[in-house]
Scaffold this motif. Structure first.
Motif, PDB file in Angstrom:
ATOM      1  N   PHE A 167       0.827  -1.212   0.000  1.00  0.00           N
ATOM      2  CA  PHE A 167       0.000   0.000   0.000  1.00  0.00           C
ATOM      3  C   PHE A 167       0.858   1.258   0.000  1.00  0.00           C
ATOM      4  CE2 PHE A 167      -2.211   3.439   2.188  1.00  0.00           C
ATOM      5  CZ  PHE A 167      -3.326   3.571   1.361  1.00  0.00           C
ATOM      6  N   TYR A 306       3.137  -2.168   5.420  1.00  0.00           N
ATOM      7  CA  TYR A 306       1.984  -2.045   4.522  1.00  0.00           C
ATOM      8  C   TYR A 306       1.964  -3.113   3.420  1.00  0.00           C
ATOM      9  CZ  TYR A 306       0.887   2.450   6.720  1.00  0.00           C
ATOM     10  OH  TYR A 306       0.553   3.437   7.610  1.00  0.00           O
ATOM     11  N   LEU A 308       0.383  -5.803   1.412  1.00  0.00           N
ATOM     12  CA  LEU A 308      -1.044  -6.078   1.221  1.00  0.00           C
ATOM     13  C   LEU A 308      -1.380  -7.572   1.232  1.00  0.00           C
ATOM     14  CD1 LEU A 308      -1.824  -3.329  -1.412  1.00  0.00           C
ATOM     15  CD2 LEU A 308      -3.021  -3.626   0.765  1.00  0.00           C
TER      16      LEU A 308
END
Length: 490
Positions: A167, A306, A308
């Motif tokens: 992300f 982050y 995903l």
């Protein structure tokens, strides 16, 4: 006790401590997983997923994320493309030339919609297309304002790649995305009057959520975003230092200077991880997130930098995802409804652009979300009017009929679309024998479902049918399931 008897009892005791072997997916679980992580289970999917456990099935979906796409790119992309100079000059041209230029661009955007829908239907990575659609509704841009099909196509391609990996990288790419910049007026921002559109949506809709920033944070972030322009060739964003607001700016109590600084600062906020985790919970699991579980998953998401795929894996393997309470809790969007029907009932697709016309009729025009918040979703999809339209679209699909002709479309743009795909005149009304062909073919191609009503219902509906089928022939009973209100949810 004799030694061999003691060893046997010991082995039995150890065996009792071991967890039972993981069970293979049931038809209901296969449908549930592929409804949420893709766009419905095609008939052949049941044979593929039947031997798999939940974990193996989810890992298979994740493993397919990097599979090559099967749908060729829209043909217009290989042709000479209008550059920025051409777009600027078109407003000075005669009306006929402007009209032809606009119609050509709309035709190209319609081709992108058909190209994307085709990949959702028949591609090898349904989870990738699901994630791309989620990001399309999150990082909203609309062709109606962007008006450059190439930029919209690049953005969808970005969602397909970065949107399945990390992300933070996706957000940084959005921070220099041409479609996003045109949609939120970034190139028009000037030193003396910074445009706040991108800064506001970046903080409120893309990362932190409302209540986690101040108006002053937006004003300062907007200053950091001044200086971006689109180059005169392919409209790629370029940063021009001479046009930027010099000096430090204060955002969230920290000092920043550039767009990249603002994005990096937002990624350091745990609120961003929670906001995105909840967004994906709403998309994959239910409209009522478990706060404690979202916090736990968000912490893992933040600590992973982050990533995903681990987050999506956590969500799809969570007890909440597989809970009976989650079954049938999400209303199918128009794309879910149309793509899902084509996949589940193995319907032929003559021209995927025609499917785009149908999803537009139902309120989800790909590449053109209604506003910066994207499509509202949930129960907003269902009204007295849309229920009738959804039933009409499903009926046309089942009978192999095209969308309504141009003269019956609800607005001028939809009429243009209809003419672009050759729907100037009403299609001849098919005879009953012709109407039966699409669903009759289903049983001819997939005899596994013939005569097994229970398997068929479990494979198609998330809830028991409101009106159990009563008609005599298998294709007619299949049509009753397709048109049952239970088919509206997943």
């Amino acid at each position: 006790m004799r030694p061999h008897l003691r060893r046997l009892l010991l082995s039995l005791g150890l065996l009792a401590l071991c967890p039972p072997p993981a069970a293979a997916l049931t038809p209901e679980e296969t449908r549930h997983l592929l409804d949420r992580a893709g766009f419905g289970a095609a008939p052949d999917d049941f044979a593929v997923y039947r031997p798999l456990t939940r974990t193996a099935a989810v890992d298979r979906l994740l493993g397919d994320l990097d599979a090559p796409t099967l749908t060729p790119d829209p043909a217009f992309l290989a042709e000479p493309r209008p550059d920025a100079v051409t777009y600027r000059a078109i407003s000075d041209k005669p009306p006929e030339e402007r009209r032809a230029f606009t119609l050509a661009r709309r035709g190209e955007a319609l081709a992108i919609r058909g190209w994307w829908l085709q990949e959702m239907i028949g591609g090898r990575a349904p989870l990738r297309e699901r994630l791309a659609l989620i990001w399309h509704g999150h990082f909203t841009s609309a062709f109606d304002k962007v008006r450059v099909p190439d930029l919209m196509w690049r953005q969808v391609a970005l969602f397909r790649t970065e949107g399945t990996r990390n992300f933070a990288d996706l957000l940084r790419s959005i921070g220099k995305d041409g479609a996003m910049f045109r949609y939120l007026d970034v190139p028009a921002s000037r030193k003396g009057k910074p445009n706040e559109n991108f800064a506001r949506e970046l903080l409120e809709l893309y990362t932190l959520g409302a209540g986690n920033y101040t108006e002053q944070d937006i004003k300062e972030a907007a200053k950091a975003m001044v200086g971006w322009r689109l180059n005169a060739g392919d409209l790629t964003p370029v940063f021009m230092p001479a046009a930027a607001v010099p000096g430090p700016k204060q955002v969230l109590g920290a000092t920043v200077e550039t767009t990249g600084d603002v994005i990096d600062l937002l990624l350091k906020q745990r609120a961003t991880a929670r906001f995105i985790t909840e967004k994906l919970w709403l998309a994959f699991i239910s409209p009522d997130p478990d706060k404690a579980e979202v916090d736990r998953l968000a912490a893992r998401f933040f600590d992973s930098g982050y990533q995903l795929r681990p987050l999506v894996r956590d969500l799809l393997l969570s007890p909440a995802f597989w809970s009976p309470d989650a079954q049938g809790r999400l209303v199918k969007s128009p794309v879910d409804l149309v793509v899902g029907a084509v996949r589940q009932f193995d319907m032929p697709v003559k021209d995927p652009r025609r499917l785009a016309i149908e999803t537009r009729l139902l309120g989800q025009d790909l590449l053109d979300p209604p506003n910066v918040r994207g499509w509202p979703g949930g129960m907003e999809w269902i009204t007295t009017d849309t229920l009738l339209k959804r039933r009409a679209v499903l009926t046309r699909l089942a009978y192999g009929e095209p969308p309504e002709p141009a003269r019956r479309q609800p607005d001028g743009i939809a009429a243009e679309y209809a003419r672009l795909v050759g729907l100037d005149q009403a299609a001849p009304t098919p005879g009953m024998q012709g109407r039966a062909v699409v669903l009759s073919d289903f049983f001819a191609k997939h005899p596994l479902f013939l005569g097994d009503e229970g398997l068929l219902q479990k494979s198609v509906l998330a809830e028991p049918p409101v009106q159990p089928p009563t008609r005599s022939t298998p294709p007619d009973r299949l049509l009753e399931l397709l048109l049952d209100p239970a088919y509206e949810v997943k």
